[in-house]
Design an enzyme around this catalytic site. Structure first.
Site, PDB file in Angstrom:
ATOM      1  N   HIS B  63      24.541   6.859  -9.062  1.00 45.46           N
ATOM      2  CA  HIS B  63      24.521   7.165  -7.621  1.00 45.46           C
ATOM      3  C   HIS B  63      23.534   6.268  -6.892  1.00 45.46           C
ATOM      4  O   HIS B  63      22.462   5.940  -7.395  1.00 45.46           O
ATOM      5  CB  HIS B  63      24.276   8.647  -7.352  1.00 45.46           C
ATOM      6  CG  HIS B  63      22.908   9.171  -7.680  1.00 45.46           C
ATOM      7  ND1 HIS B  63      21.862   9.116  -6.792  1.00 45.46           N
ATOM      8  CD2 HIS B  63      22.427   9.791  -8.779  1.00 45.46           C
ATOM      9  CE1 HIS B  63      20.790   9.681  -7.346  1.00 45.46           C
ATOM     10  NE2 HIS B  63      21.106  10.091  -8.556  1.00 45.46           N
ATOM     11  N   ASP B 180      15.248   7.116  -9.426  1.00 44.02           N
ATOM     12  CA  ASP B 180      16.384   8.044  -9.459  1.00 44.02           C
ATOM     13  C   ASP B 180      17.190   7.787  -8.189  1.00 44.02           C
ATOM     14  O   ASP B 180      16.827   8.279  -7.136  1.00 44.02           O
ATOM     15  CB  ASP B 180      15.883   9.489  -9.518  1.00 44.02           C
ATOM     16  CG  ASP B 180      16.997  10.512  -9.388  1.00 44.02           C
ATOM     17  OD1 ASP B 180      18.171  10.133  -9.431  1.00 44.02           O
ATOM     18  OD2 ASP B 180      16.673  11.708  -9.232  1.00 44.02           O
ATOM     19  N   GLU B 208      24.851  12.060  -4.131  1.00 44.40           N
ATOM     20  CA  GLU B 208      24.664  12.863  -5.346  1.00 44.40           C
ATOM     21  C   GLU B 208      23.591  13.914  -5.140  1.00 44.40           C
ATOM     22  O   GLU B 208      23.709  15.053  -5.604  1.00 44.40           O
ATOM     23  CB  GLU B 208      24.274  11.952  -6.521  1.00 44.40           C
ATOM     24  CG  GLU B 208      24.302  12.637  -7.887  1.00 44.40           C
ATOM     25  CD  GLU B 208      22.987  13.277  -8.327  1.00 44.40           C
ATOM     26  OE1 GLU B 208      22.967  13.968  -9.346  1.00 44.40           O
ATOM     27  OE2 GLU B 208      21.957  13.107  -7.623  1.00 44.40           O
ATOM     28  N   GLU B 209      22.536  13.528  -4.455  1.00 43.39           N
ATOM     29  CA  GLU B 209      21.350  14.383  -4.347  1.00 43.39           C
ATOM     30  C   GLU B 209      21.599  15.643  -3.521  1.00 43.39           C
ATOM     31  O   GLU B 209      20.794  16.562  -3.520  1.00 43.39           O
ATOM     32  CB  GLU B 209      20.184  13.594  -3.737  1.00 43.39           C
ATOM     33  CG  GLU B 209      19.706  12.430  -4.602  1.00 43.39           C
ATOM     34  CD  GLU B 209      18.974  12.878  -5.872  1.00 43.39           C
ATOM     35  OE1 GLU B 209      18.836  14.092  -6.086  1.00 43.39           O
ATOM     36  OE2 GLU B 209      18.563  11.993  -6.644  1.00 43.39           O
ATOM     37  N   HIS B 329      11.626  12.006  -7.461  1.00 45.34           N
ATOM     38  CA  HIS B 329      11.672  12.748  -6.196  1.00 45.34           C
ATOM     39  C   HIS B 329      10.280  12.814  -5.549  1.00 45.34           C
ATOM     40  O   HIS B 329       9.934  13.796  -4.903  1.00 45.34           O
ATOM     41  CB  HIS B 329      12.253  14.160  -6.369  1.00 45.34           C
ATOM     42  CG  HIS B 329      13.730  14.159  -6.648  1.00 45.34           C
ATOM     43  ND1 HIS B 329      14.580  15.150  -6.212  1.00 45.34           N
ATOM     44  CD2 HIS B 329      14.518  13.278  -7.308  1.00 45.34           C
ATOM     45  CE1 HIS B 329      15.815  14.881  -6.597  1.00 45.34           C
ATOM     46  NE2 HIS B 329      15.800  13.748  -7.272  1.00 45.34           N
TER      47      HIS B 329
END
Lengths: 334, 361
Positions: B63, B180, B208-209, B329
């Site tokens: 992603h 990420d 995606e998140e 994150h």
């Protein structure tokens, strides 16, 4: 049929690891079906062609049972767990976890003699009787089912994973007893019903493939005739339950009426199920692809998701009768 | 290697254009076919090695989006109120430099300095609603190009860390934002450099998140035989936050998994899916034959694009391979480049080994 139920319930088949159950079913159905195939996620599709001008009917029973996965192994050789499906932590103490390589682990809760309540899997551990990490016979990610023999108590049967091997047994028996049907019948033995928050995964992709007009799940439901359970009408021994709704689905009213009429016309004991929790493969089948008229036939079951689930054998036989009668004739749904 | 460029580029969920543009430019010399769908997923297809009969169609996804913020309101005094996009530990937000909007306007997530805190305030972190981004504006009309609806993310620049190994060489550990999943994107780009005996459908997904949204339609469109998802997963190798009373050194060896520097992490099960065991076993076997260290991601937590892809159409056998990184994150995550390159090696070898896979297996 009891021999088959014993064989199915004693088989190993946590969600995602249903191979052994699938092989048993394959052997049972291969002489009675027009085709037997396995789809990409492992659902077993058993097709019996109709005599024509019928509908495409999908019947689903899930092969998987709840289980455990090794999440972490500490230096002293104790393993921590994560659940496959809704595993009640309090039923785990003293239970035995069985792995595919034959290894057995004993489950207990931290500080067992002085523990307060077992309300979380986080406090549980697996003991393999070893004292260091290197001697543990399993790895992180390995999957365990439970060890528990089938018991025939006469009218009732007790076993692990009657949820939903009893549905599998009913579908197999229905396939064998059906002499003629106008419908193309897809008996689908599904994977991964017990896991995930959304619609059951195996039934979702299987129904996409089948694109049924009518979809019926055969699964267990709770039983209201035990101490402390209130506001639930379904009872053991009062017949298969025709589902009106559960948390994930409202059954197609025409299909539900057709089920009730069929039971009444054939003097088959039956009851009506209105469940506030849970759902079945019917939820996924109702919504997959362009949608289908979905419903469910439930076998009342005490002690669901414990290693000792209990059902009444007559409910099973009557479930088969109801399905055979329903599928032998036309299915006009109004 | 595009990890640095991809990490420094900005692409919060729903606003992945900059990442997509960078990937398309990078993939151009490969002369592979590419297209972008309506949601913004980027598909780059590399045909199977010549003379491969009925090649498998293998989807490999990563992603493009990163977690970030959306400006929800500009106050009369020129402060920017914001909503989180993706999951955050709100304790990490206060005081961090951010950049806002297409023009990357610099800002800071404001906070009260310790000098001014009242008794009891030290131990509390307010809600995200109480936070704001300060871009130096003094009134509602003073924010320049910045407007409600703009995206913002951490203003972090990629770079090496200072660790030295026992041989006196620099440890290959780097910091940057959005590993990420720009690490996954950079790996997928590297995979596109080679031919395989399978058709490689590389899909760089969006959103995606915020719920695996891009992958849902991408899986349907790609309609693959098998899928792999490349991810960057949380390393759980930090010392315990609460000191252990029985531990006299109070500097315990990390207990969790996966750990930095121990190789790619394989997923057996997370909240979104159960990995196809045949693929997990293939990855393990391939790693062992090729002497590539590997480890497992802690089972039962998190979710990835595989959750959406494996349910596409009639179902897709799927697996997830992740580079472990600390502090994902958050403004600066840390990964070990050795894990990055090992993941590339593992995936190349696995795609080559997949010829043994058949639909009936």
């Amino acid at each position: 049929m009891k021999t088959l139920i014993k064989q199915l319930t004693e088989a190993y088949g946590p969600s995602g690891y249903e191979q052994a159950v699938r092989e048993i079913i394959k052997n049972q159905v291969s002489d009675h079906a027009d085709s037997v195939t396995v789809d990409p996620l492992g659902n077993l599709h058993v097709i019996k062609k109709g005599s024509g001008d019928g509908l495409t009917v999908m019947l689903a029973a899930h092969m998987d049972e709840i289980g455990l996965m090794v999440a972490y192994i500490d230096d002293k050789g104790f393993a921590r767990l994560t659940p496959l499906g809704g595993v009640p932590p309090e039923t785990m103490v003293g239970n035995r976890a069985l792995f595919t390589n034959g290894a057995v682990g004993v489950i207990n809760v931290e500080n067992w003699l002085f523990h307060d309540r077992v309300n979380s899997l986080r406090k549980l551990y697996l003991d393999f009787g070893v004292s260091k990490k290197e001697d543990v016979p399993v790895r992180v990610g390995d999957v365990a089912g439970f060890q528990r023999p089938f018991v025939d108590m006469g009218e009732t049967l007790v076993a692990k994973s009657l949820d939903d091997r009893i549905g599998c047994a009913i579908l197999i028996e229905t396939l064998m007893q059906l002499t003629q049907t106008p419908h193309d019948l897809h008996f689908v033995f599904t994977v991964q019903e017990e896991v995930g928050g959304g619609p059951p995964r195996g039934a979702l992709t299987a129904a996409y493939k089948v694109q049924p007009d009518v979809a019926i799940a055969v699964d267990v439901t709770d039983s209201g005739d035990v101490p402390g359970r209130k506001h639930f009408e379904v009872k053991l021994g009062s017949g298969p339950a025709i589902k009106v709704m559960d948390r994930g689905m409202l059954a197609h009213p025409g299909l539900r009426r057709r089920m009730v009429e069929t039971a009444e016309q054939n003097d088959i004991p039956h009851q009506i199920e209105v469940l506030r929790m849970g759902t079945t493969d019917a939820q996924a089948m109702q919504l997959a692809h362009g949608g289908s008229a979905a419903g469910a036939i439930s076998i009342p079951c005490r002690h669901i998701h414990t290693p000792s689930e209990m059902i009444h054998f007559q409910d099973v036989e009557n479930g088969v009768k109801l399905l055979v009668a329903l599928l032998s004739g036309p299915l006009q749904l109004e | 290697m595009y990890l640095e460029q991809l990490s420094n580029a900005v692409g919060v969920s729903g606003d992945e254009g900059e990442i997509r543009k960078l990937l398309i430019e990078a993939a151009k010399p490969l002369a592979a076919e590419w297209r972008v769908d309506t949601m913004g997923n980027l598909f780059i297809t590399r045909r199977a090695r010549p003379h491969t009969e009925r090649p498998l169609r293998v989807m490999v996804t990563a992603h493009m989006d990163e977690v970030g913020f959306m400006i929800s309101k500009i106050t009369d005094s020129g402060r920017l109120k914001f909503r989180p996009i993706g999951s955050f530990d709100r304790r990490i937000l206060l005081g961090k430099p951010v950049s806002v909007g297409k023009e990357r306007v610099p800002g800071v997530i404001g906070l009260k300095p310790s000098h001014l805190l009242q008794r009891g305030e030290y131990d509390r972190v307010g809600s995200v609603d109480s936070m704001y981004i300060d871009i130096g504006a003094t009134g509602k009309n003073g924010t320049g190009s910045v407007a409600a609806g703009d995206f913002a993310t951490f203003a972090t620049t990629y770079g090496p860390l200072g660790g030295i190994d026992q041989g006196g060489n620099r440890e290959g550990r780097v910091k940057g934002k959005a590993f990420d999943n720009r690490a996954g994107c950079a790996i997928l780009l590297e995979l596109l450099n080679e031919d395989y005996p399978v058709e490689l459908v590389a899909v760089f997904t969006v959103q995606e998140e915020i719920g695996l949204r891009g992958a849902r339609v991408a899986g349907y469109a790609a309609n693959p035989d098998v899928a792999f998802v490349l991810e960057c997963t949380a390393a759980d190798d930090l010392p315990p936050i609460e000191p252990d009373e029985d531990d006299e050194t109070d500097d315990k060896a990390p207990q969790g998994i996966p750990r930095l520097g121990q190789g790619p992490a394989l997923t057996v099960m997370d909240r979104s899916f159960i990995a196809d065991r045949r693929l997990v076993d293939l990855l393990i076997e391939t790693a062992e034959i090729n002497d590539i260290p590997y480890q497992f991601k802690r089972p039962g937590i998190g979710g990835t694009d595989a959750g959406a892809v494996h349910l596409a159409r009639e179902g897709v056998p799927a697996a997830v391979v992740s580079v472990p990184a600390r502090y994902i994150h958050a403004p600066a995550s840390v990964l070990d480049l050795a894990d990055f390159w090992r993941t590339i090696r593992l995936m190349r070898a696995t795609l080559t080994n997949l010829t043994h896979w058949s639909h009936s297996s």
